[in-house]
Design a protein around this motif. Structure first.
Motif, short mmCIF file in Angstrom:
data_model
loop_
_atom_site.label_atom_id
_atom_site.label_comp_id
_atom_site.label_asym_id
_atom_site.label_seq_id
_atom_site.Cartn_x
_atom_site.Cartn_y
_atom_site.Cartn_z
N TRP A 141 0.83 -1.20 0.00
CA TRP A 141 0.00 0.00 0.00
C TRP A 141 0.87 1.26 0.00
CZ3 TRP A 141 -0.72 3.68 4.01
CH2 TRP A 141 -1.73 4.62 3.75
N LEU A 142 1.91 1.28 0.83
CA LEU A 142 2.81 2.44 0.86
C LEU A 142 3.48 2.65 -0.49
CD1 LEU A 142 4.46 2.05 4.38
CD2 LEU A 142 2.96 3.90 3.62
N GLU A 143 3.92 1.55 -1.11
CA GLU A 143 4.57 1.66 -2.41
C GLU A 143 3.58 2.19 -3.46
OE1 GLU A 143 7.25 -1.13 -5.27
OE2 GLU A 143 7.81 -0.78 -3.19
N TYR A 144 2.35 1.75 -3.39
CA TYR A 144 1.34 2.17 -4.35
C TYR A 144 0.96 3.64 -4.17
CZ TYR A 144 -3.19 2.56 -6.63
OH TYR A 144 -4.24 2.98 -7.40
N ILE A 186 9.84 1.37 -1.99
CA ILE A 186 10.09 1.13 -0.58
C ILE A 186 10.48 -0.33 -0.32
CG2 ILE A 186 7.70 0.68 0.07
CD1 ILE A 186 8.32 2.16 2.72
N ILE A 187 9.85 -1.25 -1.05
CA ILE A 187 10.14 -2.67 -0.84
C ILE A 187 11.54 -3.01 -1.31
CG2 ILE A 187 9.45 -5.02 -1.46
CD1 ILE A 187 6.54 -3.97 -1.50
N SER A 188 11.93 -2.53 -2.49
CA SER A 188 13.29 -2.82 -2.96
C SER A 188 14.33 -2.15 -2.07
CB SER A 188 13.46 -2.38 -4.43
OG SER A 188 13.24 -1.00 -4.56
N THR A 189 14.00 -0.99 -1.52
CA THR A 189 14.92 -0.33 -0.58
C THR A 189 15.06 -1.16 0.69
OG1 THR A 189 14.31 1.84 -1.44
CG2 THR A 189 15.34 1.79 0.74
N MET A 190 13.94 -1.68 1.19
CA MET A 190 13.97 -2.49 2.41
C MET A 190 14.77 -3.77 2.21
SD MET A 190 10.08 -1.98 3.80
CE MET A 190 10.19 -3.46 4.76
N MET A 191 14.72 -4.33 1.00
CA MET A 191 15.43 -5.58 0.74
C MET A 191 16.94 -5.41 0.86
SD MET A 191 13.12 -7.19 -2.30
CE MET A 191 14.25 -8.54 -2.56
N GLN A 192 17.43 -4.20 0.78
CA GLN A 192 18.86 -3.94 0.88
C GLN A 192 19.30 -3.74 2.33
OE1 GLN A 192 19.79 -0.65 -1.71
NE2 GLN A 192 18.61 -1.52 -3.38
N LEU A 193 18.35 -3.66 3.26
CA LEU A 193 18.68 -3.43 4.66
C LEU A 193 19.07 -4.72 5.35
CD1 LEU A 193 15.71 -1.04 5.55
CD2 LEU A 193 18.06 -0.39 4.95
N ASP A 220 -7.32 9.19 -1.38
CA ASP A 220 -6.41 9.41 -2.50
C ASP A 220 -6.00 10.87 -2.59
OD1 ASP A 220 -6.34 6.79 -3.26
OD2 ASP A 220 -7.94 6.98 -4.75
N GLY A 221 -4.70 11.10 -2.69
CA GLY A 221 -4.18 12.45 -2.85
C GLY A 221 -3.92 13.16 -1.54
N GLU A 222 -4.39 12.61 -0.41
CA GLU A 222 -4.15 13.23 0.89
C GLU A 222 -2.90 12.63 1.52
OE1 GLU A 222 -8.69 14.17 2.41
OE2 GLU A 222 -7.52 12.63 3.38
N ASP A 223 -2.25 13.41 2.37
CA ASP A 223 -1.10 12.93 3.11
C ASP A 223 -1.53 12.52 4.51
OD1 ASP A 223 0.74 13.34 1.08
OD2 ASP A 223 1.17 15.39 1.70
N LEU A 224 -0.92 11.48 5.03
CA LEU A 224 -1.15 11.04 6.40
C LEU A 224 -0.12 11.75 7.27
CD1 LEU A 224 -2.53 9.17 8.46
CD2 LEU A 224 -0.85 7.43 7.87
N ASP A 225 -0.58 12.51 8.24
CA ASP A 225 0.31 13.25 9.13
C ASP A 225 0.72 12.33 10.29
OD1 ASP A 225 1.71 15.00 10.69
OD2 ASP A 225 -0.01 16.28 11.18
#
Length: 163
Positions: free
Chosen positions: A6-9, A15-22, A52-57
């Motif tokens: 969901w975050l990646e979408y 984010i997932i490929s970045t996490m795989m490097q950790l 959609d289009g809103e940011d989560l604070d």
């Protein structure tokens, strides 16, 4: 996994490929943090999920209900284990100076030098830092990092209690 997809979408591509490097420990920490977030959201009748289009604070106090993301961090989570090279003694003052110079005043909470050998040299130390984020910054996603103080090698890793 659904949270990461969901975050990646939504707003965090790759984010997932970045996490795989950790490192495994960082992925485990992210997983635990995700579970905490999901548990917190599940406690709401009307969870503050953005449309959609809103940011989560994430700084919105309603989300954390008086609990910040790092409130459950233990001292052990902020502790690093340091080892030194035989024949190149490193003092507590040298260690403290290295970390204060590189990471700022107040970065080091406590340093405990290990047992001294016959040649009056400590081969290891434990060091408590002011936060988990600093541990992650020092390791830069690696399990082990090599630093230098006055030309002497200092190897640092996350502290792992051994019973």
């Amino acid at each position: 996994m659904g949270l990461w997809l969901w975050l990646e979408y939504t707003n965090y591509p790759n984010i997932i490929s970045t996490m795989m490097q950790l490192s495994d420990s960082l992925v485990k920490s992210l997983s635990n943090e995700a579970l905490t977030c999901l548990d917190t959201l599940a406690a709401f009748e009307n969870p503050p999920i953005p449309k959609d289009g809103e940011d989560l604070d994430l700084l919105d106090a309603k989300i954390w209900s008086n609990k910040r993301p790092c409130d459950d961090v233990t001292e052990e989570d902020k502790t690093m284990f340091l080892t030194f090279s035989r024949g190149f003694p490193v003092s507590e003052e040298e260690v403290r100076e290295l970390f204060i110079t590189d990471y700022g005043n107040g970065s080091v909470v406590e340093i405990v030098m290990g047992n001294y050998e016959a040649n009056n040299q400590s081969m290891f130390a434990t060091m408590v830092l002011n936060g988990v984020a600093l541990v992650d910054e020092i390791l830069q996603g690696l399990r082990l990092a090599k630093l230098r103080a006055n030309g002497k090698d200092i190897w640092v890793r996350k502290y792992d209690r051994r019973n």
